[in-house]
Design a protein around this motif. Sequence first.
Motif, mmCIF file in Angstrom:
data_model
loop_
_atom_site.group_PDB
_atom_site.id
_atom_site.type_symbol
_atom_site.label_atom_id
_atom_site.label_comp_id
_atom_site.label_asym_id
_atom_site.label_seq_id
_atom_site.Cartn_x
_atom_site.Cartn_y
_atom_site.Cartn_z
ATOM 1 N N SER A 460 0.812 -1.218 0.000
ATOM 2 C CA SER A 460 0.000 0.000 0.000
ATOM 3 C C SER A 460 0.844 1.266 0.000
ATOM 4 O O SER A 460 0.378 2.331 -0.424
ATOM 5 N N SER A 469 -5.762 4.319 -1.252
ATOM 6 C CA SER A 469 -5.545 3.364 -0.169
ATOM 7 C C SER A 469 -6.395 2.117 -0.381
ATOM 8 O O SER A 469 -7.378 2.133 -1.127
ATOM 9 N N VAL A 471 -9.065 -0.191 1.048
ATOM 10 C CA VAL A 471 -10.082 -0.080 2.093
ATOM 11 C C VAL A 471 -10.529 -1.460 2.582
ATOM 12 O O VAL A 471 -10.953 -1.598 3.728
ATOM 13 N N GLU A 472 -10.468 -2.471 1.732
ATOM 14 C CA GLU A 472 -10.810 -3.834 2.136
ATOM 15 C C GLU A 472 -10.078 -4.821 1.252
ATOM 16 O O GLU A 472 -9.699 -4.497 0.121
ATOM 17 N N GLU A 491 -10.285 -3.667 -2.703
ATOM 18 C CA GLU A 491 -11.187 -2.548 -2.982
ATOM 19 C C GLU A 491 -10.430 -1.282 -2.619
ATOM 20 O O GLU A 491 -9.943 -1.152 -1.487
ATOM 21 N N LEU A 493 -9.753 2.966 -2.422
ATOM 22 C CA LEU A 493 -10.314 4.313 -2.320
ATOM 23 C C LEU A 493 -9.382 5.252 -3.082
ATOM 24 O O LEU A 493 -8.266 5.521 -2.631
ATOM 25 N N LYS A 495 -8.833 8.837 -4.240
ATOM 26 C CA LYS A 495 -9.355 10.167 -3.885
ATOM 27 C C LYS A 495 -9.278 11.145 -5.047
ATOM 28 O O LYS A 495 -9.965 12.171 -5.057
ATOM 29 N N ASN A 541 -15.991 -0.326 -6.173
ATOM 30 C CA ASN A 541 -16.330 0.198 -4.852
ATOM 31 C C ASN A 541 -17.707 -0.303 -4.428
ATOM 32 O O ASN A 541 -18.632 -0.358 -5.235
#
Length: 598
Positions: A460, A469, A471-472, A491, A493, A495, A541
Amino acid sequence: MAVESTLPSPLGAPACEKDAKALQFIEEMTKNVDSVQERVLGEILSRNAETEYLKRFQLNGATDRETFKSKIPAVTYEDLQPEIQRIANGDQSPIFSAHPISEFLTSSGTSAGERKLMPTIHEELDRRQLLYSLLMPVMNLYVPGLDKGKGLYFLFVKAETKTPGGLVARPVLTSYYKSDHFKTRPYDPFNVYTSPNEAILCVDSFQSMYTQMLCGLIMREEVLRVGAVFASGLLRAIHFLQINWNQLAHDIATGTLNRKVMDASIRECMSKILKPNPELAEFITKECSEENWECIITRIWPNTKYLDVIVTGGMAQYIPTLEYYSGGLPMACTMYASSECYFGLNLKPMCKPSEVSYTIMPNMAYFEFLPHESSTSVLSRDSPPRLVDLADLEVGKEYELIITTYAGLCRYRVGDILRVTGFHNAAPQFRFIRRNNVLLSIESDKTDEAELQKAIENASVLLKEFNTSVVEYTSYADTKQIPGHYVIYWELLVKDSANAPTDDVLNQCCLQMEESLNSVYRQSRVADNSIGPLEIRVVKNGTFEELMDYAISRGASINQYKVSRCVSFTPIMELLDSRVVSKHCSPALPHWTPERRR
């Protein structure tokens, strides 16, 4: 042909006098479990009474069970690591064992990503050989005529290292194959291999596999059983044949050996075995050039009576593929062993894989068992736990295996979870359920949740400059192709969609994860070619929200739901795969060398 013996066995009629003695030994050991265990513990504590480890807990020379149980704690590898490192660094004082440590046997990785080093003593080879000597007498009860042919077994040594103190560190099977017990074993018509020792002992995996496959093809009519240690190893051999059959057929047709096989001892040995055989080469070409490889094992080796492979625990995932290639031949799981100790054998080796139970031989070590419902709790070193003895186990219950060995391990937590399925005489029989805390495994690799989490965190870091990042995530071991590989679902994120991580960056994330995994995994990738490149599948997502909704619809509590870090349930995998937006693979091999990190 069964013999009349003065040593009858309730297991069945022995095939020969040697078998009769082996079967009688099994009967004696399993009828007298508790007295044998008491004797074994007494011998271990007596011989090791002056060791640093036993003195630390003030055993004061006691050899009885009650004193031992009241004073000695249950331990993990991490508890013993400082002392093990001292031995590795050259300390020759009697730390665990009064007998000199002869070598280290390497096991699956520690939390630091290195292999475990299990100290052993020379006489343990005799103990392992004793268990091996019991396997064929039992098998002969179920499969007659195995002395009339050969076994095609794909057996390999792996790279070994030396510790700073000069002791060899290598896997337990490499230790055994390199020992005189194996190399100079007496002729036994029930245990003849197609593979010459020179091929088995060649550390180059291609040259070894090529030669073993070539010998198996040349002797195809003599082969009565086909095997490897693990199911994955046998499938890797079939995959090797798919890739190399053309060159193998060429060698058989011309009587010449592939120039890629450069090992001098192999070339000398094969000069006596390999003769021109155009008819056999034509047959192999015909069978292997067909698109359909169903029943390929019985098509090429038509006299095969069974497959000899481990298909319990994590290896069960390979059963459908083996059934496809073998036409449903029986799969025999013959023994239960680890680097720390050889435990026992399967007294009904031709049973279905789902019914395999192992009978622990009480002479191998002193065995105790932690009821599994309490094995998740912390076992304090200051307050020894109440463990259950081998003779006192209950059918249907699950236990964690804990061992005390002649080499000096005391109340060591192996990490295997076993379920008692019944008894042979007074000896409990066990089904292997799983390794404690293992998430992913393709072959000899074992990756737990903490290690996977750390690898995700390290990968990451590469996403930070893209303001992205994870997230899961979840994972599974994909064994549909050979070699199998790890699949990680992410999954993300993102931004700033204008600055999303590129395909190249996500490929590098795969490599970074591999670099973070233990040395057993990396050796399997680099040296053994038994694991394929790690794959990351990025999902839409909201996918993990859908997973939670699905779990709740099936009765999960919304308050207690948490994402499983490894999945195998088909509907969940189908849901994940239907939401994949991109796939990424490791662009290179991770770093690995035979040398241990200092």
